[in-house]
Design an enzyme around this catalytic site. Structure first.
Site, short mmCIF file in Angstrom:
data_model
loop_
_atom_site.label_atom_id
_atom_site.label_comp_id
_atom_site.label_asym_id
_atom_site.label_seq_id
_atom_site.Cartn_x
_atom_site.Cartn_y
_atom_site.Cartn_z
N GLU A 213 -3.27 0.35 49.85
CA GLU A 213 -4.50 0.89 49.24
C GLU A 213 -5.30 1.63 50.31
O GLU A 213 -6.51 1.43 50.47
CB GLU A 213 -5.33 -0.25 48.65
CG GLU A 213 -4.54 -1.13 47.70
CD GLU A 213 -5.37 -2.17 46.97
OE1 GLU A 213 -6.27 -2.76 47.59
OE2 GLU A 213 -5.12 -2.39 45.77
N CYS B 12 -12.72 1.49 43.30
CA CYS B 12 -13.63 0.85 44.27
C CYS B 12 -13.82 1.71 45.52
O CYS B 12 -14.89 1.69 46.13
CB CYS B 12 -13.08 -0.51 44.72
SG CYS B 12 -13.18 -1.78 43.45
N CYS C 153 -11.07 -6.14 40.84
CA CYS C 153 -12.22 -5.64 41.61
C CYS C 153 -12.86 -4.42 40.95
O CYS C 153 -14.08 -4.27 40.98
CB CYS C 153 -11.78 -5.31 43.03
SG CYS C 153 -10.33 -4.24 43.12
N CYS C 154 -12.05 -3.53 40.37
CA CYS C 154 -12.60 -2.25 39.89
C CYS C 154 -13.49 -2.41 38.66
O CYS C 154 -14.61 -1.89 38.65
CB CYS C 154 -11.47 -1.26 39.63
SG CYS C 154 -10.51 -0.85 41.12
N HIS D 187 -7.29 0.28 54.88
CA HIS D 187 -7.68 0.00 53.50
C HIS D 187 -8.97 0.74 53.16
O HIS D 187 -9.99 0.58 53.83
CB HIS D 187 -7.86 -1.51 53.36
CG HIS D 187 -8.03 -1.98 51.96
ND1 HIS D 187 -9.26 -2.01 51.34
CD2 HIS D 187 -7.14 -2.44 51.06
CE1 HIS D 187 -9.12 -2.48 50.11
NE2 HIS D 187 -7.84 -2.75 49.91
N GLU E 235 -8.37 4.44 44.64
CA GLU E 235 -8.91 3.29 43.92
C GLU E 235 -10.36 3.54 43.48
O GLU E 235 -11.15 4.11 44.23
CB GLU E 235 -8.84 2.06 44.83
CG GLU E 235 -9.35 0.80 44.14
CD GLU E 235 -9.19 -0.46 44.99
OE1 GLU E 235 -8.42 -0.43 45.96
OE2 GLU E 235 -9.85 -1.45 44.67
N GLY F 247 -12.07 -9.85 57.32
CA GLY F 247 -10.97 -8.91 57.16
C GLY F 247 -11.32 -7.85 56.14
O GLY F 247 -10.94 -6.69 56.27
ZN LIG Z 1 -10.94 -2.03 43.03
#
Ligand SMILES: [Zn+2]
Length: 811
Positions: A320, A338, A411-412, A268, A336, A209
Site C-alpha cells: 500500500e 485513506c 479503515c477506508c 506505506h 487507497e 509503526g
Molecule cells: Zn484505508
C-alpha cells in the site's frame, strides 16, 4: 537533572524544547467547520448522505463485525472472544469522530445517546492505568496478534499507538460537539500513560509503526493547553529513523533515517501522509525550521513525481505504498482512499503554514476526484483502491469489482465518515486582516476581523459552473483584504509542478473579478500566492463576483510517466473526467481521442446525483475480418471520475489513447477468454481472471497488468483452472509466468504440468514438449489432443518463493 539524564536528553535532541508552545501556531487560521454552513450543491448532498446514511451504516457494521463487542468483552460486560483484526478499535473511534462532527452541525438526541452508551463500553474496556487495546485486554489464548508477548513490544505492526491516536481525535471531536468529557477523560488517561511510558527520561524510546497518534496528541494539546502532549508528538516524530537509539522499522514506516533527513515520500502511503500532517502541526506549534524545510522537500517530491491526476497517491498495492518517481500505472493504481484523506490533511496544514493557494489546489483536486471516488453516492459502498483505469473484469477492490459494502480491514469506510463533514472547515481562513476564500461551496462562513464579525455568503453552482457570487455581511464597516483563491486550473496549471500540463497551455485563463458590478482591472487583482486580493472598506451588502471559465481542458502527463505516454485526460473546472463503457458502446480502451474532441458540456439533473456530462468525437479501433486494424469515427461521452462505477460495470479510463498504437483493439474471443478462471489460492489484491483477460504482458515483471499470484503461499503446490466454454478438443497451451525478482517474492515455478478433467478425476496430458519456465515470453506446450471440459496448470512453487501467471492461452 542528573548527568546521565542530561546526556540522554541531549542525545535525544530534546533540550530546550517547547517552553514556548503557546506563542507559535499556524500563521493562517482556518474558519472551523462549525462556523461554516454548506447549503447546497454537491457537498451539501454528500454531507447529508454522510449524516443520514454513512454514520448509522458504519456503526451497524461495527456492531455486526464484533468491533463493539470487543469493548464489552474487554470491559467484562459480557463473555466472549476477540473478533476481527487487532486494530479494529480504531474503526469505532473514527466513526465516533465522524458522528460527533455531524452532531456539531445538527443536534440529534438519539445519536447523542447512542454515543454515550458506546463510550461507556469503551471506558469499561480501559485498563486501570489507562491502557486501551481490546485485543490484548481480552487476551484470548487462541488469538495471535503482533506484540502479544508484552505491551508495546512490537510497535511496528501492533498498531497500539495508531489505535489510540484515533481515540484522541474522536475524543476531542466529541467534547467539542457535546461539551461532554466522558470520552475525553478516557483519552487523557490513556495519553498520560503514553507520556509516562515513552520519552527521553529513561522511558521507552520507540515510535508507532503506523503514525496517527501525532495528530491526535496535538489535538489533545490544543484541547487542554497542556504542552506535554505536544512534546510527546514531537518525541515520536524525532525518534523516527534514530537507529543510534532504537531498533528502527525501515523505509516502509518512514523510519529509515531521521525525519529531517528524509526527502522523498516512501513506504506505506497512509502512514506517510499521517506523519507529514502531524509533523506540519508540530512544525507550526514549535516554529521548527528543520521540520518546515523537510516538509517542503517531501511535498515537492509528491506533487512533482508521485501524485496521480486525481490527487491519489500510493501507486503500489504491494505494501500500500508510494512507488518510485513517475511510477504511476493506471489499471493497477492502488491510491487507497485513506491515503487521499491523509494527503488532504497534509495539504490543508501546509496551506495554514505557508498561506499559499497551491496547497489548496492540491487539496481541491483530492476532494473532487481521488477522495470522492472512494464513497458511493448512496453512502454505503466504498473503494479501498482508486485506480484510473479498469478492464471491467478484475476484482480490484479487495476481491470485489466495484465498490464494496465493507472490508476485513475497513479503515477506508470509517475514514470517509469523519472526513466528509470536515470539508466545510477547509473553505475559509484568515490571517490578521486577510480573509481567504479557499473553496467555492454554496453556503456561508463566519469569522472575525479585528472587532468585526463578518459573514461571507457564497452563491454558486460550483463545480459545474465557475461563477461564484460572494456577499459580504458585517455588523459594521470594516477594512480588510478579501483574498479569493484563483485555482491553478483557471491559470493554466493543473498541479503546482511540471507533472501535468494543459494542451494548449493557455486554454482560457480569462477569469474576472467584479466588486459591486465593477470588473476589477486584471493588474490590480493579479494573483499573489494563488489569491486575487481586494482591499477596501467593506460594507454589508457588498458583492464580489468571481467568474472562472470552465472549458474542457486536455491534460498531458510528464513524459517520464510511462503509463500516460501517448495518452490524454480531460478536465472541466476542478473535475477529472473519465470514459466508462456504459456510455461508450461497451468499451473504451479501443478509443483514440484527439486533445480536442470538440466537447459539448451538458448538465444532466438526476444522472449520478446531477453531473455535467461531456460529449465529443473520437476514433474507435476495429479489427477487420482479415485481422487488420481500422479506425471508425465514434461519439464519446465522459462523466466525472468520482462518479464512475455506479452503473453497469465495464471498462473505464481516465487516460485515453491519443497514439493510435495504444488503442486496445477488442480481441477476438478465444477458448481461454470464454472460459471461467479459478485458482487454488489468490492473493487478495490479485484476481484469477487476469490469466484469461487477453492482455499481452511486456515482460514477466510487468506490474502494469492485472495478474494472478498465489502470494503469500510459498513453496507449495498450487493450481489455476479454466472451465472451458464446453467440452472441446484441446492440444496446446501457452503460459506467461509472473516473476518479480528484485521487487517481490514471486518467481517462475520449480515445475509445472497441464492436467484436464475427466469425470471427477484430473489427469495429466501426454505432453509432446518440455514444460519450460522461461521468463519474459510465453511458454508453449503441445500434447496429444484430448476432449476436456476444464484444464489446470498445476505448479510446484520454488522453495520459499511464491509465483503467479500473467496470461494463459489455450488452443
Ligand atoms: Zn484505508
Amino acid at each position: 537533572m542528573t548527568a546521565a539524564f542530561a546526556a540522554r536528553m541531549f542525545a535525544l535532541g530534546m533540550c530546550g524544547s517547547l517552553t514556548v508552545a503557546a506563542e507559535h501556531d499556524y500563521p493562517v487560521r482556518p474558519v472551523p467547520f462549525t462556523d461554516v454552513t454548506v447549503e447546497g450543491g454537491l457537498w451539501a448532498s454528500r454531507m447529508q448522505t454522510n449524516r443520514d446514511v454513512t454514520v448509522g451504516y458504519d456503526f451497524r457494521k461495527c456492531e455486526e463485525t464484533g468491533r463493539i463487542d470487543n469493548f464489552e468483552v474487554a470491559g467484562g460486560l459480557k463473555p466472549g472472544k476477540f473478533q476481527g483484526i487487532f486494530f479494529n478499535d480504531s474503526d469505532v473511534f473514527k466513526v465516533i469522530e465522524g458522528a460527533s462532527y455531524c452532531l456539531a452541525g445538527k443536534p440529534d438526541p438519539q445519536l447523542d445517546q447512542y454515543l454515550d452508551v458506546l463510550i461507556a463500553k469503551i471506558a469499561a474496556a480501559q485498563e486501570g492505568d489507562g491502557y486501551l487495546y481490546t485485543a490484548r485486554t481480552i487476551n484470548d489464548p487462541n488469538y495471535d496478534f503482533p506484540g502479544r508477548a508484552a505491551r508495546w513490544s512490537e510497535l511496528a505492526s501492533s498498531h497500539e499507538l495508531y489505535n489510540v491516536g484515533h481515540l484522541y481525535e474522536a475524543a476531542v471531536a466529541h467534547w467539542q460537539a457535546t461539551g461532554k468529557r466522558n470520552l475525553l477523560d478516557v483519552a487523557l488517561k490513556n495519553a498520560d500513560l503514553i507520556c509516562r511510558e515513552f520519552g527521553p527520561a529513561g522511558q521507552r524510546v520507540d515510535v508507532p509503526g503506523h503514525q496517527e497518534i501525532e495528530m491526535g496528541l496535538v489535538k489533545l494539546h490544543r484541547a487542554t493547553g497542556d504542552a506535554k502532549y505536544l512534546r510527546q508528538a514531537k518525541f515520536f516524530i524525532d525518534m523516527r529513523g534514530r537507529s543510534d537509539l532504537r531498533k528502527t522499522y525501515g523505509e516502509y514506516c518512514q523510519d529509515h533515517v531521521p525525519v529531517v533527513r528524509q526527502s522523498e515520500a516512501v513506504g506505506h502511503a497512509v502512514r506517510a501522509g499521517y506523519l507529514y500532517a502531524g509533523m506540519t502541526d508540530v512544525a507550526a506549534l514549535t516554529d521548527d525550521a528543520a521540520y518546515r524545510e523537510t516538509l517542503d522537500r517531501i511535498w515537492e517530491n509528491i506533487v512533482s513525481r508521485k501524485m496521480y491526476l486525481t490527487g491519489g497517491v500510493g501507486s503500489s498495492g504491494h505494501g500500500e505504498a508510494f512507488g518510485g518517481n513517475y511510477d504511476m500505472p493506471n489499471e493497477t493504481a492502488y491510491n487507497e482512499t485513506c491515503a487521499a484523506i491523509a494527503q488532504a490533511y497534509f495539504n490543508h496544514r501546509m496551506f495554514l503554514l505557508h498561506g499559499d493557494g497551491k496547497y489548496i489546489d492540491v487539496l481541491e483536486r483530492i476532494l473532487y476526484n481521488g477522495f470522492l471516488s472512494g464513497v458511493a453516492l448512496e453512502g454505503d459502498r466504498f473503494f479501498y483502491p482508486n485506480p484510473l483505469a479498469c478492464d471491467g473484469r478484475q476484482r480490484f477492490n479487495q476481491g470485489v469489482l466495484g465498490r464494496s459494502p465493507w472490508f476485513g480491514c475497513s479503515c477506508c469506510p470509517v475514514n470517509v465518515v469523519r472526513f466528509v463533514p470536515s470539508v466545510a472547515g477547509y473553505a475559509y481562513a484568515s490571517r490578521d486582516r486577510d480573509v481567504h476564500v479557499n473553496l467555492f461551496i454554496e453556503g456561508s462562513g463566519k469569522l472575525r476581523v479585528g472587532e468585526t464579525v463578518i459573514t461571507l455568503r457564497q452563491h454558486t453552482n460550483y463545480p459545474w459552473d465557475g461563477r461564484v457570487r460572494i456577499e459580504i455581511a458585517a455588523d459594521r464597516e470594516a477594512e480588510f483584504t478579501l483574498r479569493v483563491r484563483i485555482p491553478g486550473w483557471a491559470e493554466g496549471r493543473p498541479i503546482p509542478s511540471d507533472l501535468y500540463r494543459y494542451e494548449p497551455a493557455d486554454v482560457s485563463t480569462g477569469w474576472t473579478i467584479a466588486v459591486n458590478g465593477q470588473t476589477m482591472p486584471r493588474d490590480s487583482v493579479a494573483p499573489r500566492d494563488g489569491f486575487a486580493s481586494v482591499t477596501r472598506r467593506w460594507r454589508a451588502g457588498d458583492i464580489v463576483e468571481l467568474d472562472l471559465p470552465t472549458p474542457v481542458r486536455a491534460v498531458i502527463a510528464h513524459d517520464d510517466v510511462v503509463a500516460d505516454r501517448g495518452r490524454v485526460a480531460f478536465e472541466r473546472g476542478p473535475l477529472v473526467y473519465c470514459l466508462e463503457a456504459v456510455d461508450n458502446g461497451g468499451s473504451v480502451h479501443d478509443l483514440v481521442a484527439a486533445t480536442d474532441p470538440k466537447w459539448r458540456a451538458e448538465h444532466r439533473e438526476g444522472l449520478l446525483g446531477d453531473v455535467t456530462v461531456l460529449t465529443g468525437t473520437a476514433q474507435r479501433a476495429e479489427r477487420g475480418p482479415d485481422g487488420s486494424v481500422t479506425f471508425a469515427p465514434a461519439t464519446i461521452t465522459a462523466v466525472p471520475y468520482y462518479a464512475w462505477a455506479h452503473r453497469d460495470l465495464g471498462e473505464m479510463a481516465v487516460w485515453v489513447a491519443r497514439d493510435p498504437s495504444l488503442a486496445r483493439v477488442k480481441a477476438v474471443p478465444t477458448i481461454a477468454s470464454r472460459s471461467r478462471a479459478t485458482a487454488s489460492h489468490v492473493w487478495h489484491l490479485d484476481t484469477a481472471e487476469a490469466v484469461n483477460d487477453q492482455n499481452a504482458p511486456r515482460a514477466s515483471n510487468d506490474h502494469a497488468l492485472p495478474r494472478l499470484t498465489w502470494w503469500d503461499h510459498r513453496g507449495t503446490s498450487e493450481w489455476v483452472q479454466l472451465d472451458l466454454p464446453s467440452r472441446i478438443d484441446v492440444h496446446q497451451a501457452e503460459v506467461y509466468w509472473f516473476d518479480d525478482t528484485g521487487h517481490g517474492g514471486c518467481r517462475v515455478p520449480a515445475s509445472w504440468r497441464i492436467t484436464y478433467r475427466d469425470g471427477d478425476a484430473w489427469k495429466p496430458v501426454e505432453a509432446l514438449d518440455e514444460y519450460t519456465i522461461a521468463k519474459d515470453r510465453f511458454n508453449r506446450v503441445r500434447w496429444t489432443p484430448v476432449e476436456a471440459s476444464a484444464l489446470r496448470i498445476e505448479v510446484q512453487l520454488r522453495e520459499s518463493y511464491s509465483g503467479g501467471v500473467l496470461e494463459w492461452r489455450v488452443e
